[in-house]
Design an enzyme around this catalytic site. Structure first.
Site, PDB file in Angstrom:
ATOM      1  N   ASP A 194       3.433 -10.251  -3.000  1.00 61.57           N
ATOM      2  CA  ASP A 194       2.272 -11.108  -2.713  1.00 61.57           C
ATOM      3  C   ASP A 194       1.209 -11.027  -3.813  1.00 61.57           C
ATOM      4  O   ASP A 194       1.156 -11.911  -4.667  1.00 61.57           O
ATOM      5  CB  ASP A 194       1.679 -10.760  -1.331  1.00 61.57           C
ATOM      6  CG  ASP A 194       0.948 -11.926  -0.681  1.00 61.57           C
ATOM      7  OD1 ASP A 194       0.963 -13.031  -1.242  1.00 61.57           O
ATOM      8  OD2 ASP A 194       0.366 -11.723   0.413  1.00 61.57           O
ATOM      9  N   ASP A 195       0.361 -10.008  -3.766  1.00 58.50           N
ATOM     10  CA  ASP A 195      -0.703  -9.830  -4.769  1.00 58.50           C
ATOM     11  C   ASP A 195      -0.702  -8.361  -5.172  1.00 58.50           C
ATOM     12  O   ASP A 195      -1.572  -7.583  -4.752  1.00 58.50           O
ATOM     13  CB  ASP A 195      -2.051 -10.222  -4.153  1.00 58.50           C
ATOM     14  CG  ASP A 195      -2.066 -11.677  -3.714  1.00 58.50           C
ATOM     15  OD1 ASP A 195      -2.213 -12.547  -4.591  1.00 58.50           O
ATOM     16  OD2 ASP A 195      -1.888 -11.925  -2.509  1.00 58.50           O
ATOM     17  N   HIS A 204       2.684 -21.048   3.057  1.00 61.06           N
ATOM     18  CA  HIS A 204       2.265 -19.869   3.820  1.00 61.06           C
ATOM     19  C   HIS A 204       2.030 -20.320   5.262  1.00 61.06           C
ATOM     20  O   HIS A 204       1.341 -21.326   5.499  1.00 61.06           O
ATOM     21  CB  HIS A 204       0.950 -19.310   3.280  1.00 61.06           C
ATOM     22  CG  HIS A 204       1.075 -18.530   2.003  1.00 61.06           C
ATOM     23  ND1 HIS A 204       1.688 -19.010   0.890  1.00 61.06           N
ATOM     24  CD2 HIS A 204       0.645 -17.278   1.688  1.00 61.06           C
ATOM     25  CE1 HIS A 204       1.631 -18.090  -0.069  1.00 61.06           C
ATOM     26  NE2 HIS A 204       1.004 -17.026   0.395  1.00 61.06           N
ATOM     27  N   HIS A 250       1.798 -14.194  -6.134  1.00 60.96           N
ATOM     28  CA  HIS A 250       0.749 -15.061  -6.689  1.00 60.96           C
ATOM     29  C   HIS A 250       0.394 -14.464  -8.032  1.00 60.96           C
ATOM     30  O   HIS A 250      -0.077 -13.311  -8.094  1.00 60.96           O
ATOM     31  CB  HIS A 250      -0.477 -15.073  -5.787  1.00 60.96           C
ATOM     32  CG  HIS A 250      -0.179 -15.547  -4.402  1.00 60.96           C
ATOM     33  ND1 HIS A 250      -0.390 -16.839  -3.999  1.00 60.96           N
ATOM     34  CD2 HIS A 250       0.347 -14.895  -3.330  1.00 60.96           C
ATOM     35  CE1 HIS A 250      -0.023 -16.957  -2.726  1.00 60.96           C
ATOM     36  NE2 HIS A 250       0.437 -15.800  -2.303  1.00 60.96           N
ATOM     37  N   GLU A 273       0.951 -15.926   8.795  1.00 55.68           N
ATOM     38  CA  GLU A 273       0.437 -14.649   8.271  1.00 55.68           C
ATOM     39  C   GLU A 273      -0.705 -14.248   9.210  1.00 55.68           C
ATOM     40  O   GLU A 273      -0.603 -13.264   9.943  1.00 55.68           O
ATOM     41  CB  GLU A 273      -0.065 -14.823   6.834  1.00 55.68           C
ATOM     42  CG  GLU A 273      -0.704 -13.571   6.231  1.00 55.68           C
ATOM     43  CD  GLU A 273      -1.331 -13.821   4.840  1.00 55.68           C
ATOM     44  OE1 GLU A 273      -1.575 -14.980   4.484  1.00 55.68           O
ATOM     45  OE2 GLU A 273      -1.587 -12.819   4.131  1.00 55.68           O
ATOM     46  N   HIS A 297       7.768 -14.332  -3.538  1.00 59.09           N
ATOM     47  CA  HIS A 297       6.391 -14.508  -3.058  1.00 59.09           C
ATOM     48  C   HIS A 297       5.466 -13.595  -3.855  1.00 59.09           C
ATOM     49  O   HIS A 297       5.226 -12.454  -3.487  1.00 59.09           O
ATOM     50  CB  HIS A 297       6.341 -14.198  -1.547  1.00 59.09           C
ATOM     51  CG  HIS A 297       5.014 -14.479  -0.908  1.00 59.09           C
ATOM     52  ND1 HIS A 297       4.891 -14.679   0.457  1.00 59.09           N
ATOM     53  CD2 HIS A 297       3.759 -14.595  -1.412  1.00 59.09           C
ATOM     54  CE1 HIS A 297       3.617 -14.890   0.758  1.00 59.09           C
ATOM     55  NE2 HIS A 297       2.902 -14.835  -0.361  1.00 59.09           N
TER      56      HIS A 297
HETATM   57  N1  HPA Z   1      -2.277 -15.511   1.731  1.00 55.18           N
HETATM   58  C1  HPA Z   1      -2.854 -16.690   1.496  1.00 55.18           C
HETATM   59  N2  HPA Z   1      -3.275 -17.052   0.300  1.00 55.18           N
HETATM   60  C2  HPA Z   1      -3.116 -16.211  -0.716  1.00 55.18           C
HETATM   61  C3  HPA Z   1      -2.534 -14.979  -0.529  1.00 55.18           C
HETATM   62  C4  HPA Z   1      -2.090 -14.611   0.760  1.00 55.18           C
HETATM   63  O1  HPA Z   1      -1.563 -13.514   1.014  1.00 55.18           O
HETATM   64  N3  HPA Z   1      -2.521 -14.387  -1.743  1.00 55.18           N
HETATM   65  C5  HPA Z   1      -3.069 -15.241  -2.617  1.00 55.18           C
HETATM   66  N4  HPA Z   1      -3.444 -16.342  -1.994  1.00 55.18           N
HETATM   67 ZN    ZN Z   2       0.901 -15.087  -0.470  1.00 58.02          ZN
END
Ligand code: HPA
Ligand code: ZN
Length: 351
Positions: free
Chosen positions: A290-291, A209, A31, A212, A29
């Site tokens: 994630d990011d 996703h 991006h 969250e 996971h």
């Molecule tokens: N959630 C949803 N969309 C996203 C995320 C995330 O954590 N990171 C990049 N796009």
């Molecule tokens: Zn994500």
């Protein structure tokens, strides 16, 4: 595949930090646009003559104070506006893959958001060619295997997702599956039922996703309507015990992103994160970044901070790493080889 290594209890507690850093792992996971560091954003802005609404790297980094998912996404899409040419996408992905290799990531399944780029007039081919070059280099120069997963932006329409899929199909050999990201609340999985059904017919792997910020119902519908094979995040599943039982029974992996959850205020502090609870419930949880450029760190930083704050031991470390390989979309024979390397790593720490 192996269960817990027999001598795992011999690993001293003070070696746990070194162990989680050194152990081989997979990232499921990430991006790729979220790996764009402020320094590279400024470099690309200069190279491409794109104006940024921030005067300096420091000012941009200072803006990374998020209150929820949307407050992050607004800055994340602005950061991605500097990506124009094939070389830009290669540079971004190559920078991530080098960091992944340094964190002992053997395999990465990388999300990309084509609509963020095609909406600005960047052809799909430019995006996928640049990313593919980095993926190929990672295998030959770093020994890291990587695959790409195309994400549809859920704040856009299903019709737009279909149009993106059409643009992507000539390159179907370059990505292994599709996912669903961006603003979760108000954009439930079922909005994308038909496009996911089409992707399934095309033989693509499916993830989304869910859970969250969105409720457990979004996880149920990602499974039952979209028929996804993994849930990205999924941490809100604990609000529904029947859902937890189902996820455990079916061995559905959750790609959990601890630092992301703290930065986006899904949990107030790492001490309150439910990763240990998910493992205790028998869920196939994994740790992911994630990011990482926005949330304070790459894979090993995520492991370091969760293990420093939560009741997680060497057995949990092993389970998380093994889950990451088992939940990947790699061939079974490859997974066995990775788990063998994981076992060797644990044996060294127990010796
Ligand atoms: N959630 C949803 N969309 C996203 C995320 C995330 O954590 N990171 C990049 N796009
Ligand atoms: Zn994500």
């Amino acid at each position: 595949m192996s269960s817990l290594p027999a001598d795992i209890h011999r690993i001293p507690a003070d070696r746990l930090g070194a162990l989680v850093a050194a152990m081989p792992k997979a990232e499921l996971h990430i991006h790729i646009e979220g790996s764009l560091e402020p320094e590279l954003i400024f470099q690309l802005a200069q190279r491409n003559r794109v104006a940024l609404p921030y005067p300096s790297v420091e000012a941009l980094r200072a803006a990374y104070a998020f209150t929820d998912l949307q407050s992050f996404l607004d800055i994340y899409y602005a950061g991605a506006s500097v990506l124009l040419h094939e070389q830009d996408f290669e540079d971004m992905a190559w920078a991530y893959l080098q960091k992944a290799a340094a964190d002992n990531v053997l395999h990465a399944e990388i999300f990309f958001d084509p609509q963020t780029h095609t909406a600005r007039g960047v052809p799909f081919k430019t995006v996928i060619d640049g990313l593919s070059r980095a993926v190929d280099r990672a295998q030959s120069e770093l020994g890291v295997s990587a695959s790409l997963i195309l994400c549809f932006l859920r704040h856009l329409s299903e019709e737009e997702a279909f149009a993106t899929l059409e643009e992507a199909l000539p390159f179907q050999d370059r990505f292994i599956g599709v996912g669903l990201d961006s603003s979760e609340r108000g954009h439930p999985p079922e909005k994308f039922a038909r496009v996911f059904a089409r992707c399934r017919d095309l033989g693509l792997r499916l993830v989304a996703h869910a859970g969250e910020e969105g409720p457990p119902a979004y996880i149920w519908n990602a499974l039952d309507v979209l028929k996804v094979e993994r849930i990205d995040h999924g941490v809100r599943c604990v609000e529904d015990p029947t859902l937890v039982q189902r996820l455990a029974r079916e061995g559905i992996a959750l790609t959990v992103c601890p630092l992301s959850n703290i930065k986006l205020c899904v949990f107030p502090q790492m001490q309150q994160h439910n990763l240990a609870q998910l493992l205790d419930a028998g869920l196939k949880a994994t740790v992911n970044s994630d990011d990482p450029a926005y949330f304070g760190g790459y894979m090993n930083q995520n492991f370091a901070e969760t293990f420093a704050s939560l009741p997680l031991d060497a057995a949990a470390a092993y389970t998380l790493a093994r889950n990451s390989f088992e939940a990947s979309f790699a061939e079974r024979s490859q997974k066995v080889k990775w788990v063998d390397r994981l076992d060797e790593s644990f044996a060294r720490f127990a010796a």
